[in-house]
Motif scaffolding. Structure first.
Motif, mmCIF file in Angstrom:
data_model
loop_
_atom_site.group_PDB
_atom_site.id
_atom_site.type_symbol
_atom_site.label_atom_id
_atom_site.label_comp_id
_atom_site.label_asym_id
_atom_site.label_seq_id
_atom_site.Cartn_x
_atom_site.Cartn_y
_atom_site.Cartn_z
ATOM 1 N N UNK A 38 0.815 -1.217 0.000
ATOM 2 C CA UNK A 38 0.000 0.000 0.000
ATOM 3 C C UNK A 38 0.849 1.268 0.000
ATOM 4 N N UNK A 39 2.180 1.107 0.119
ATOM 5 C CA UNK A 39 3.056 2.280 0.189
ATOM 6 C C UNK A 39 2.951 3.119 -1.085
ATOM 7 N N UNK A 40 2.933 2.445 -2.221
ATOM 8 C CA UNK A 40 2.868 3.175 -3.495
ATOM 9 C C UNK A 40 1.608 4.032 -3.570
ATOM 10 N N UNK A 41 0.476 3.478 -3.096
ATOM 11 C CA UNK A 41 -0.767 4.237 -3.104
ATOM 12 C C UNK A 41 -0.673 5.441 -2.160
ATOM 13 N N UNK A 42 -0.093 5.211 -0.967
ATOM 14 C CA UNK A 42 0.044 6.310 -0.008
ATOM 15 C C UNK A 42 0.933 7.416 -0.576
ATOM 16 N N UNK A 43 2.022 7.038 -1.252
ATOM 17 C CA UNK A 43 2.905 8.032 -1.876
ATOM 18 C C UNK A 43 2.161 8.795 -2.969
ATOM 19 N N UNK A 45 -0.991 9.348 -3.110
ATOM 20 C CA UNK A 45 -1.955 10.244 -2.467
ATOM 21 C C UNK A 45 -1.312 11.570 -2.071
ATOM 22 N N UNK A 46 -0.036 11.519 -1.661
ATOM 23 C CA UNK A 46 0.666 12.748 -1.301
ATOM 24 C C UNK A 46 0.789 13.677 -2.519
ATOM 25 N N UNK A 47 1.152 13.105 -3.650
ATOM 26 C CA UNK A 47 1.250 13.916 -4.864
ATOM 27 C C UNK A 47 -0.121 14.472 -5.263
ATOM 28 N N UNK A 48 -1.163 13.658 -5.079
ATOM 29 C CA UNK A 48 -2.511 14.108 -5.428
ATOM 30 C C UNK A 48 -2.937 15.273 -4.533
ATOM 31 N N UNK A 49 -2.587 15.188 -3.231
ATOM 32 C CA UNK A 49 -2.914 16.282 -2.306
ATOM 33 C C UNK A 49 -2.191 17.564 -2.721
ATOM 34 N N UNK A 50 -0.921 17.431 -3.127
ATOM 35 C CA UNK A 50 -0.179 18.605 -3.605
ATOM 36 C C UNK A 50 -0.872 19.220 -4.819
ATOM 37 N N UNK A 51 -1.338 18.365 -5.741
ATOM 38 C CA UNK A 51 -1.985 18.868 -6.956
ATOM 39 C C UNK A 51 -3.270 19.616 -6.625
ATOM 40 N N UNK A 52 -4.039 19.106 -5.655
ATOM 41 C CA UNK A 52 -5.277 19.778 -5.246
ATOM 42 C C UNK A 52 -4.949 21.137 -4.635
ATOM 43 N N UNK A 53 -3.934 21.183 -3.771
ATOM 44 C CA UNK A 53 -3.547 22.450 -3.150
ATOM 45 C C UNK A 53 -3.089 23.461 -4.194
ATOM 46 N N UNK A 54 -2.348 22.981 -5.188
ATOM 47 C CA UNK A 54 -1.878 23.873 -6.256
ATOM 48 C C UNK A 54 -3.042 24.402 -7.082
ATOM 49 N N UNK A 55 -4.076 23.572 -7.248
ATOM 50 C CA UNK A 55 -5.262 23.994 -8.002
ATOM 51 C C UNK A 55 -6.053 25.046 -7.229
ATOM 52 N N UNK A 56 -6.111 24.903 -5.912
ATOM 53 C CA UNK A 56 -6.862 25.855 -5.077
ATOM 54 C C UNK A 56 -6.130 27.187 -4.947
ATOM 55 N N UNK A 57 -4.806 27.172 -5.105
ATOM 56 C CA UNK A 57 -4.028 28.421 -5.062
ATOM 57 C C UNK A 57 -3.414 28.608 -6.448
ATOM 58 N N UNK A 58 -2.101 28.502 -6.538
ATOM 59 C CA UNK A 58 -1.400 28.376 -7.827
ATOM 60 C C UNK A 58 -0.229 27.434 -7.581
ATOM 61 N N UNK A 59 0.282 26.762 -8.610
ATOM 62 C CA UNK A 59 1.419 25.868 -8.387
ATOM 63 C C UNK A 59 2.616 26.580 -7.736
ATOM 64 N N UNK A 130 11.840 5.100 1.956
ATOM 65 C CA UNK A 130 10.703 4.304 2.404
ATOM 66 C C UNK A 130 10.383 4.554 3.876
ATOM 67 N N UNK A 131 11.097 5.488 4.495
ATOM 68 C CA UNK A 131 10.831 5.805 5.902
ATOM 69 C C UNK A 131 9.554 6.620 6.053
ATOM 70 N N UNK A 132 9.150 7.301 4.980
ATOM 71 C CA UNK A 132 8.031 8.236 5.076
ATOM 72 C C UNK A 132 7.304 8.255 3.737
ATOM 73 N N UNK A 133 5.971 8.337 3.800
ATOM 74 C CA UNK A 133 5.209 8.379 2.546
ATOM 75 C C UNK A 133 5.344 9.732 1.855
ATOM 76 N N UNK A 134 5.766 10.779 2.597
ATOM 77 C CA UNK A 134 5.935 12.086 1.972
ATOM 78 C C UNK A 134 7.130 12.063 1.014
ATOM 79 N N UNK A 135 6.953 12.523 -0.224
ATOM 80 C CA UNK A 135 8.100 12.609 -1.132
ATOM 81 C C UNK A 135 9.057 13.717 -0.668
ATOM 82 N N UNK A 136 10.287 13.674 -1.143
ATOM 83 C CA UNK A 136 11.256 14.727 -0.832
ATOM 84 C C UNK A 136 10.825 16.027 -1.513
ATOM 85 N N UNK A 137 11.297 17.152 -0.959
ATOM 86 C CA UNK A 137 10.873 18.468 -1.449
ATOM 87 C C UNK A 137 11.152 18.630 -2.944
#
Length: 348
Positions: A38-43, A45-59, A130-137
């Motif tokens: 499930x790690x790949x899905x969780x990772x 999801x992090x990118x998807x959350x970033x995309x939603x935030x960028x859509x609500x503001x600007x990238x 693999x220590x964290x589902x958050x991608x690097x900056x």
């Protein structure tokens, strides 16, 4: 769901009944597999959350916010909090309380641009693990297709705290400070007394020739120099200790740790010596493994990883053996000095 499976696995691991132990075997097998798959899905999801935030503001706005989160907090630690707590070394009471102080700090000066840039460079060098589902900056910014920009924080008068809390902000800060003082004051005083006593002890060691010091005193001198002066000076004393006591695994480990901070390849033989003490094996292997991975020596790193895993299995078995008393266990009389037995009895 990932958290739920992890909690179930931990709960069944503590069960001692026959049924509980049977379930534990299943969860010990299944939960790690579920975590990995499930790690790949969780990772993602992090990118998807970033995309939603960028859509609500600007990238770019969202990218700037990510950069600020990753840099400003660490710079504040380095430039405000570290200096604030350092005062406990010299003063028995804080000269002012921290949350009121940080308000003034942010109002009257900006975080150093050099510090922000240094933190940003470090974050951009990091790779996702693999220590964290958050991608690097850097990978998050690449997905947003925006550059890494450093912006100074907005002026203090426009902070969200003032906008949301208005006239109540001073009372909130005061409440934070009162809670902080009640919690930290005994520890602050304890630190002050510790530093005072440590400096006196270090001064007494410095007045003597090292040949006059016992093993414990020479070790204590090196430790205090490391804590209060510098790692480099401490390394010299630790090495002199090691010359006198060459088979001491603790000395090898500490020397290896300091060499790791310097990225000196001589750390590897030191960590090899420290493997003679079981309690040091996992930490020594972690340092050596990280050094070798960072230097693209993956084949050598694999040996240290396997050695650490072997020790973890031994440690887990030892912990289990000590945690339970079975009908088949044989009880033997402790082979301890009377002084130690009296000490334990007193503590109990």
């Amino acid at each position: 769901v990932r958290i739920t499976w992890s909690r179930l696995m931990n709960a069944f691991d503590k069960e001692t009944s026959w049924g509980g132990m049977l379930m534990s075997k299943f969860f010990d097998w299944y939960a790690p597999k579920f975590e990995a798959y499930s790690f790949a899905l969780a990772r993602a999801n992090e990118y998807e959350a970033d995309a939603v935030a960028a859509e609500l503001t600007t990238p770019q706005d969202y990218g700037d916010a990510l950069v600020a989160v990753c840099t400003a907090g660490e710079c504040l630690d380095a430039n405000y909090w570290d200096a604030f707590f350092k005062k406990a070394d010299k003063h028995p009471e804080p000269d002012r309380l921290p949350w009121a102080g940080i308000s003034d700090y942010l109002q009257n000066q900006q975080l150093p641009a050099a510090c922000l840039q240094e933190m940003l460079d470090k974050q951009l060098e990091r790779k996702s693990s693999y220590q964290n589902t958050h991608p690097a900056l850097g990978e998050r910014l690449a997905a947003l297709q925006v550059p890494a920009r450093l912006n100074q924080p907005v002026p203090y008068d426009q902070t969200a705290a003032k906008a949301w809390l208005g006239d109540k902000l001073p009372n909130v800060i005061k409440s934070f400070d009162e809670d902080w003082y009640e919690y930290i004051q005994p520890r602050w005083t304890e630190r002050y007394e510790y530093v005072k006593e440590s400096e006196a002890r270090l001064a007494s060691y410095s007045e003597k020739d090292e040949s006059e010091l016992s093993a414990d005193e020479l070790w204590d001198k090196a430790r205090l120099i490391e804590e209060f002066i510098s790692e480099s000076e401490a390394l010299t004393v630790y090495k002199r200790y090691q010359q006198t006591y060459p088979d001491d695994p603790d000395a090898a480990f500490v020397i290896g740790r300091i060499l790791y901070n310097k990225q000196d390849p001589e750390l590897l033989p030191e960590f090899k010596k420290s493997l003679d003490k079981e309690a040091l094996v996992v930490d020594a292997c972690q340092y050596a493994y990280c050094y070798l991975i960072d230097n693209d020596r993956h084949d050598e790193a694999e040996w240290w990883r396997k050695r650490a895993e072997e020790q973890i299995i031994i440690d887990d078995q030892d912990t289990e053996d000590r945690a339970y008393l079975r009908k088949t266990d044989q009880l033997i009389k402790p082979q301890l000095d009377k002084e130690i037995i009296d000490y334990i009895a007193e503590k109990l």
